[in-house]
Write a protein that holds these residues in place. Structure first.
Motif, PDB file in Angstrom:
ATOM      1  N   ASN A 161     109.517 -12.154  -1.649  1.00  0.00           N
ATOM      2  CA  ASN A 161     108.870 -12.984  -2.664  1.00  0.00           C
ATOM      3  C   ASN A 161     107.418 -12.551  -2.879  1.00  0.00           C
ATOM      4  O   ASN A 161     106.929 -12.496  -4.011  1.00  0.00           O
ATOM      5  N   LYS A 200     114.466 -16.262   6.109  1.00  0.00           N
ATOM      6  CA  LYS A 200     113.325 -16.892   5.460  1.00  0.00           C
ATOM      7  C   LYS A 200     112.115 -15.957   5.463  1.00  0.00           C
ATOM      8  O   LYS A 200     111.423 -15.810   4.441  1.00  0.00           O
ATOM      9  N   LYS A 201     111.871 -15.315   6.626  1.00  0.00           N
ATOM     10  CA  LYS A 201     110.744 -14.382   6.693  1.00  0.00           C
ATOM     11  C   LYS A 201     110.935 -13.208   5.748  1.00  0.00           C
ATOM     12  O   LYS A 201     110.010 -12.794   5.061  1.00  0.00           O
ATOM     13  N   GLU A 254     110.459 -14.387   2.268  1.00  0.00           N
ATOM     14  CA  GLU A 254     109.038 -14.580   1.987  1.00  0.00           C
ATOM     15  C   GLU A 254     108.349 -13.251   1.710  1.00  0.00           C
ATOM     16  O   GLU A 254     107.512 -13.148   0.805  1.00  0.00           O
TER      17      GLU A 254
END
Length: 341
Positions: A139, A132-133, A136
């Motif tokens: 992104n 997820k990190k 992110e």
């Protein structure tokens, strides 16, 4: 365990997708990559949820078995106590105890499986957090690239508009220059294929010889400048159009004003008419002032040009400064008429 294997496979698929770098030069591919990454994250999150539910289900089964075992043992002991027997020493108590011992390995196995699933779930959660990190960060990087692309696109659009305006201005200038060139070519064509008219009126016969000589001189001078003209006699100046040069010859025999008035009686004075005052005199007897300074009437100012030419009956138009200047003025007059066509 099948759920665990599918989660591992999806996790591997996610790693392979995340490792791909978005193409910063292609906005569509960056957007597709972001959508794919979001889908993989959702799939991984669902896998973790399934593992958590499986752990909860196994824990529930364990609790149910323990509860059932405790109920069975309590009921059995209660019945034996009511009968006045010692439940520990009875055969039924021994059987119940052996059954409890029999279920103990299964319970321990379930505990071990639950611990393993909890550890695996923890690992998946850690992996999920790391992914997820990283996603992110990717992104955020893609968002910055998209923002930069949009700014570049805006700059490109502004530059294209500016170049379009410059191109439009250049095309307009080009069209204007081409139009001027066509106009000049048309004027030169009209001049080279047009006529120059000579009008002598009812004057002495030797004026015809002088007018022919003046026509030949003008043709020679104009041809030396690269333009051919046709000098023709005009019998009726009323039919003259203002796009054709008209030379009106006038003999200065008595008074200048009277002679010019008679010469221009049937002529409509405008910028296409030139007055040529002929002086039948020797060079030393020529007037000191040009005729254009002596003719001050308003209708004379409407003429294109007024010149003086000297001649002798025996010599014709002879060479002198006044004649050279007058012939040059007549050539310029013809050129000016051609530019106005």
């Amino acid at each position: 365990m099948f759920g665990i294997m599918r989660a591992d496979q999806k996790m591997g698929s996610t790693d392979s997708v995340v490792d791909r770098k978005p193409n910063p030069s292609n906005l569509d591919r960056v957007t597709q990559t972001q959508n794919l990454i979001s889908g993989q994250v959702e799939a991984l999150y669902e896998s973790v949820q399934l593992q958590n539910e499986l752990v909860k289900s196994l824990a529930g089964e364990k609790d149910m078995l323990l509860y059932q075992l405790a109920e069975a043992r309590s009921q059995h002991l209660k019945s034996r106590v009511e009968q006045g027997e010692d439940p520990v020493r009875t055969r039924s108590a021994s059987v119940c105890f052996s059954q409890a011992c029999t279920h103990q390995p299964e319970i321990e196995k379930l505990k071990s499986k639950i611990s393993e699933l909890q550890a695996h779930s923890k690992r998946l959660e850690n992996i999920h957090d790391r992914q997820k990190k990283r996603l992110e960060m990717e992104n955020a990087k893609c968002s910055n690239e998209v923002k930069k692309m949009k700014e570049d696109k805006k700059a490109f659009i502004h530059e294209i508009r500016r170049l379009g305006e410059v191109n439009e201005k250049l095309l307009k200038e080009k069209n204007e220059i081409e139009e001027k060139c066509r106009s000049l070519e048309g004027n030169m064509h009209d001049l080279s294929s047009g006529r120059v008219l000579l009008f002598t009126g009812n004057q002495q016969t030797y004026v015809d010889d002088v007018s022919s000589e003046i026509g030949n001189m003008l043709s020679f001078k104009m041809e030396s400048r690269g333009v051919k003209i046709r000098v023709e006699r005009c019998t009726d100046p009323q039919t003259h159009h203002n796009n054709t040069p008209l030379l009106v010859l006038c003999i200065h025999a008595s008074r200048l004003g009277t002679d010019v008035h008679h010469a221009l009686q049937s002529v409509k004075c405008d910028r296409s008419v030139a007055l040529v005052v002929l002086h039948h005199k020797e060079y030393h007897a020529l007037p000191s002032q040009p005729s254009e300074k002596l003719l001050v009437g308003g209708h004379y100012r409407q003429l294109g040009v007024i010149v003086d030419i000297a001649f002798l009956k025996s010599k014709g138009v002879y060479t002198c400064d006044m004649n050279d200047r007058s012939l040059d003025k007549l050539c310029s007059f013809i050129f000016n008429i051609a530019r106005q066509i």
